[in-house]
Scaffold this motif. Structure first.
Motif, PDB file in Angstrom:
ATOM      1  N   ASP A 127      44.327  24.200  54.939  1.00 58.91           N
ATOM      2  CA  ASP A 127      43.562  24.407  53.704  1.00 58.91           C
ATOM      3  C   ASP A 127      43.069  25.846  53.596  1.00 58.91           C
ATOM      4  OD1 ASP A 127      43.968  21.779  52.959  1.00 58.91           O
ATOM      5  OD2 ASP A 127      41.933  21.120  53.461  1.00 58.91           O
ATOM      6  N   ASP A 128      42.667  26.433  54.729  1.00 63.58           N
ATOM      7  CA  ASP A 128      42.215  27.830  54.710  1.00 63.58           C
ATOM      8  C   ASP A 128      43.347  28.774  54.319  1.00 63.58           C
ATOM      9  OD1 ASP A 128      39.613  27.178  55.403  1.00 63.58           O
ATOM     10  OD2 ASP A 128      39.891  27.617  57.543  1.00 63.58           O
ATOM     11  N   ASP A 129      44.547  28.533  54.858  1.00 64.05           N
ATOM     12  CA  ASP A 129      45.705  29.367  54.492  1.00 64.05           C
ATOM     13  C   ASP A 129      46.034  29.217  53.017  1.00 64.05           C
ATOM     14  OD1 ASP A 129      46.020  30.309  57.077  1.00 64.05           O
ATOM     15  OD2 ASP A 129      47.666  28.936  57.567  1.00 64.05           O
ATOM     16  N   LEU A 130      45.993  27.990  52.529  1.00 66.21           N
ATOM     17  CA  LEU A 130      46.291  27.750  51.118  1.00 66.21           C
ATOM     18  C   LEU A 130      45.249  28.417  50.226  1.00 66.21           C
ATOM     19  CD1 LEU A 130      48.079  26.438  48.986  1.00 66.21           C
ATOM     20  CD2 LEU A 130      46.667  24.383  49.202  1.00 66.21           C
ATOM     21  N   LEU A 131      43.986  28.290  50.584  1.00 65.62           N
ATOM     22  CA  LEU A 131      42.920  28.910  49.802  1.00 65.62           C
ATOM     23  C   LEU A 131      43.099  30.429  49.759  1.00 65.62           C
ATOM     24  CD1 LEU A 131      40.289  28.666  48.220  1.00 65.62           C
ATOM     25  CD2 LEU A 131      39.062  28.738  50.409  1.00 65.62           C
ATOM     26  N   THR A 132      43.394  31.039  50.902  1.00 56.24           N
ATOM     27  CA  THR A 132      43.628  32.484  50.930  1.00 56.24           C
ATOM     28  C   THR A 132      44.813  32.854  50.053  1.00 56.24           C
ATOM     29  OG1 THR A 132      42.678  32.698  53.143  1.00 56.24           O
ATOM     30  CG2 THR A 132      44.191  34.440  52.430  1.00 56.24           C
ATOM     31  N   THR A 133      45.887  32.094  50.149  1.00 54.53           N
ATOM     32  CA  THR A 133      47.084  32.364  49.345  1.00 54.53           C
ATOM     33  C   THR A 133      46.767  32.288  47.856  1.00 54.53           C
ATOM     34  OG1 THR A 133      48.511  31.535  51.095  1.00 54.53           O
ATOM     35  CG2 THR A 133      49.446  31.615  48.872  1.00 54.53           C
ATOM     36  N   MET A 134      46.069  31.237  47.452  1.00 53.46           N
ATOM     37  CA  MET A 134      45.737  31.069  46.038  1.00 53.46           C
ATOM     38  C   MET A 134      44.858  32.218  45.548  1.00 53.46           C
ATOM     39  SD  MET A 134      47.416  28.440  45.180  1.00 53.46           S
ATOM     40  CE  MET A 134      46.765  27.824  43.654  1.00 53.46           C
ATOM     41  N   LYS A 135      43.882  32.620  46.353  1.00 55.54           N
ATOM     42  CA  LYS A 135      43.008  33.722  45.960  1.00 55.54           C
ATOM     43  C   LYS A 135      43.762  35.041  45.881  1.00 55.54           C
ATOM     44  CE  LYS A 135      38.529  31.905  47.350  1.00 55.54           C
ATOM     45  NZ  LYS A 135      37.360  32.094  48.226  1.00 55.54           N
ATOM     46  N   VAL A 136      44.674  35.262  46.812  1.00 53.54           N
ATOM     47  CA  VAL A 136      45.471  36.494  46.790  1.00 53.54           C
ATOM     48  C   VAL A 136      46.358  36.517  45.549  1.00 53.54           C
ATOM     49  CG1 VAL A 136      47.375  37.714  47.940  1.00 53.54           C
ATOM     50  CG2 VAL A 136      45.393  36.936  49.268  1.00 53.54           C
ATOM     51  N   LEU A 137      47.031  35.418  45.257  1.00 50.37           N
ATOM     52  CA  LEU A 137      47.900  35.373  44.073  1.00 50.37           C
ATOM     53  C   LEU A 137      47.083  35.568  42.796  1.00 50.37           C
ATOM     54  CD1 LEU A 137      50.338  32.510  45.098  1.00 50.37           C
ATOM     55  CD2 LEU A 137      50.860  34.962  44.916  1.00 50.37           C
ATOM     56  N   GLN A 138      45.936  34.919  42.693  1.00 52.47           N
ATOM     57  CA  GLN A 138      45.106  35.101  41.505  1.00 52.47           C
ATOM     58  C   GLN A 138      44.591  36.537  41.401  1.00 52.47           C
ATOM     59  OE1 GLN A 138      42.192  32.040  40.774  1.00 52.47           O
ATOM     60  NE2 GLN A 138      43.710  30.420  41.017  1.00 52.47           N
ATOM     61  N   ARG A 139      44.283  37.154  42.526  1.00 52.83           N
ATOM     62  CA  ARG A 139      43.850  38.557  42.513  1.00 52.83           C
ATOM     63  C   ARG A 139      44.983  39.441  42.010  1.00 52.83           C
ATOM     64  NH1 ARG A 139      40.283  42.035  41.406  1.00 52.83           N
ATOM     65  NH2 ARG A 139      38.784  40.771  42.521  1.00 52.83           N
ATOM     66  N   MET A 140      46.205  39.178  42.446  1.00 56.52           N
ATOM     67  CA  MET A 140      47.347  39.981  42.010  1.00 56.52           C
ATOM     68  C   MET A 140      47.622  39.783  40.518  1.00 56.52           C
ATOM     69  SD  MET A 140      49.901  39.788  45.240  1.00 56.52           S
ATOM     70  CE  MET A 140      49.535  40.721  46.711  1.00 56.52           C
ATOM     71  N   ILE A 141      47.442  38.572  40.026  1.00 56.84           N
ATOM     72  CA  ILE A 141      47.572  38.311  38.592  1.00 56.84           C
ATOM     73  C   ILE A 141      46.519  39.122  37.834  1.00 56.84           C
ATOM     74  CG2 ILE A 141      47.304  36.560  36.788  1.00 56.84           C
ATOM     75  CD1 ILE A 141      48.489  34.531  38.874  1.00 56.84           C
ATOM     76  N   HIS A 142      45.285  39.068  38.323  1.00 51.84           N
ATOM     77  CA  HIS A 142      44.203  39.832  37.711  1.00 51.84           C
ATOM     78  C   HIS A 142      44.492  41.340  37.744  1.00 51.84           C
ATOM     79  CE1 HIS A 142      40.088  40.978  36.654  1.00 51.84           C
ATOM     80  NE2 HIS A 142      40.147  41.829  37.664  1.00 51.84           N
ATOM     81  N   ASN A 143      44.962  41.820  38.892  1.00 56.83           N
ATOM     82  CA  ASN A 143      45.247  43.259  39.052  1.00 56.83           C
ATOM     83  C   ASN A 143      46.319  43.756  38.089  1.00 56.83           C
ATOM     84  OD1 ASN A 143      43.393  43.341  41.123  1.00 56.83           O
ATOM     85  ND2 ASN A 143      44.925  43.450  42.756  1.00 56.83           N
ATOM     86  N   THR A 144      47.185  42.865  37.668  1.00 57.75           N
ATOM     87  CA  THR A 144      48.282  43.258  36.769  1.00 57.75           C
ATOM     88  C   THR A 144      48.028  42.816  35.331  1.00 57.75           C
ATOM     89  OG1 THR A 144      49.519  41.259  37.371  1.00 57.75           O
ATOM     90  CG2 THR A 144      49.992  43.269  38.630  1.00 57.75           C
ATOM     91  N   ASP A 145      46.772  42.476  35.032  1.00 53.43           N
ATOM     92  CA  ASP A 145      46.356  42.064  33.688  1.00 53.43           C
ATOM     93  C   ASP A 145      47.097  40.827  33.193  1.00 53.43           C
ATOM     94  OD1 ASP A 145      44.491  44.173  33.499  1.00 53.43           O
ATOM     95  OD2 ASP A 145      46.077  45.545  32.840  1.00 53.43           O
ATOM     96  N   GLY A 146      47.523  39.979  34.124  1.00 53.18           N
ATOM     97  CA  GLY A 146      48.218  38.755  33.735  1.00 53.18           C
ATOM     98  C   GLY A 146      47.268  37.782  33.059  1.00 53.18           C
ATOM     99  N   LYS A 147      47.789  37.089  32.097  1.00 55.72           N
ATOM    100  CA  LYS A 147      47.019  36.085  31.352  1.00 55.72           C
ATOM    101  C   LYS A 147      47.771  34.763  31.438  1.00 55.72           C
ATOM    102  CE  LYS A 147      44.133  39.193  29.768  1.00 55.72           C
ATOM    103  NZ  LYS A 147      43.521  39.817  30.901  1.00 55.72           N
ATOM    104  N   PHE A 148      47.273  33.866  32.226  1.00 55.62           N
ATOM    105  CA  PHE A 148      47.907  32.578  32.384  1.00 55.62           C
ATOM    106  C   PHE A 148      46.878  31.476  32.195  1.00 55.62           C
ATOM    107  CE2 PHE A 148      50.778  35.521  34.313  1.00 55.62           C
ATOM    108  CZ  PHE A 148      52.003  35.074  33.871  1.00 55.62           C
ATOM    109  N   TRP A 149      47.352  30.314  31.835  1.00 55.07           N
ATOM    110  CA  TRP A 149      46.519  29.197  31.451  1.00 55.07           C
ATOM    111  C   TRP A 149      45.420  28.883  32.457  1.00 55.07           C
ATOM    112  CZ3 TRP A 149      45.562  24.084  32.977  1.00 55.07           C
ATOM    113  CH2 TRP A 149      44.968  23.286  31.987  1.00 55.07           C
ATOM    114  N   HIS A 150      45.761  28.833  33.708  1.00 54.77           N
ATOM    115  CA  HIS A 150      44.770  28.481  34.731  1.00 54.77           C
ATOM    116  C   HIS A 150      44.001  29.690  35.256  1.00 54.77           C
ATOM    117  CE1 HIS A 150      45.570  24.254  35.218  1.00 54.77           C
ATOM    118  NE2 HIS A 150      46.857  24.497  35.202  1.00 54.77           N
ATOM    119  N   HIS A 151      44.281  30.863  34.737  1.00 56.50           N
ATOM    120  CA  HIS A 151      43.668  32.074  35.309  1.00 56.50           C
ATOM    121  C   HIS A 151      42.588  32.617  34.373  1.00 56.50           C
ATOM    122  CE1 HIS A 151      43.323  35.537  37.827  1.00 56.50           C
ATOM    123  NE2 HIS A 151      43.515  36.329  36.800  1.00 56.50           N
TER     124      HIS A 151
END
Length: 151
Positions: A127-151
């Motif tokens: 669960d810790d690995d998954l949580l880190t992965t999800m946070k990293v992916l969401q951070r990268m989406i944010h960093n690239t100005d991505g706009k997605f439904w769950h973000h």
């Protein structure tokens, strides 16, 4: 599991490639599993939305909610029409969508398939690995100005 590169090289690998590869593999696995109960992934989303509904769903609202899922686009209409033709869902004269008993039976089978797929996909991932992965992916989406439904 043996990884593709030593850690010192893995951190230099392109995230675009590895996120695409993970997406492709995971989605293909889910879609193959759902096909065993006669559903496409968008049809699963439709049934899941109807199951979670606190009341009736309008056809327009259902399509608006699901259209952004994995670039489903106009194929969603075809998938909904197929569910209606198979008697899995009904759309009344007011364009309200409801699941039939057949739809409930298929949804129950699909939920079992999804549990099995989830277990396999998440195997060996804490669960810790998954949580880190999800946070990293969401951070990268944010960093690239991505706009997605769950973000």
């Amino acid at each position: 599991m043996q990884f593709s590169h030593p850690d010192s090289e893995l951190v230099e690998q392109p995230i675009g490639y590895w996120s695409w590869a993970a997406h492709t593999s995971v989605v293909a696995h889910i879609r193959q599993a759902l096909a065993t109960v006669g559903l496409t992934q968008p049809q699963w989303w439709v049934l899941n939305q109807l199951d979670d509904a606190a009341g009736a769903h309008s056809l327009e609202g259902l399509i608006r909610t699901l259209r952004g899922y994995l670039d489903v686009g106009d194929q969603l209409n075809v998938d909904i029409d197929d569910l209606v033709a198979r008697g899995v869902i009904v759309v009344d004269d007011m364009d309200q969508v409801a699941m039939t008993p057949e739809g409930q039976r298929i949804l129950a089978a699909a939920k079992e398939v999804q549990i099995t797929a989830h277990t396999r996909i998440h195997g060996g991932v804490t669960d810790d690995d998954l949580l880190t992965t999800m946070k990293v992916l969401q951070r990268m989406i944010h960093n690239t100005d991505g706009k997605f439904w769950h973000h």
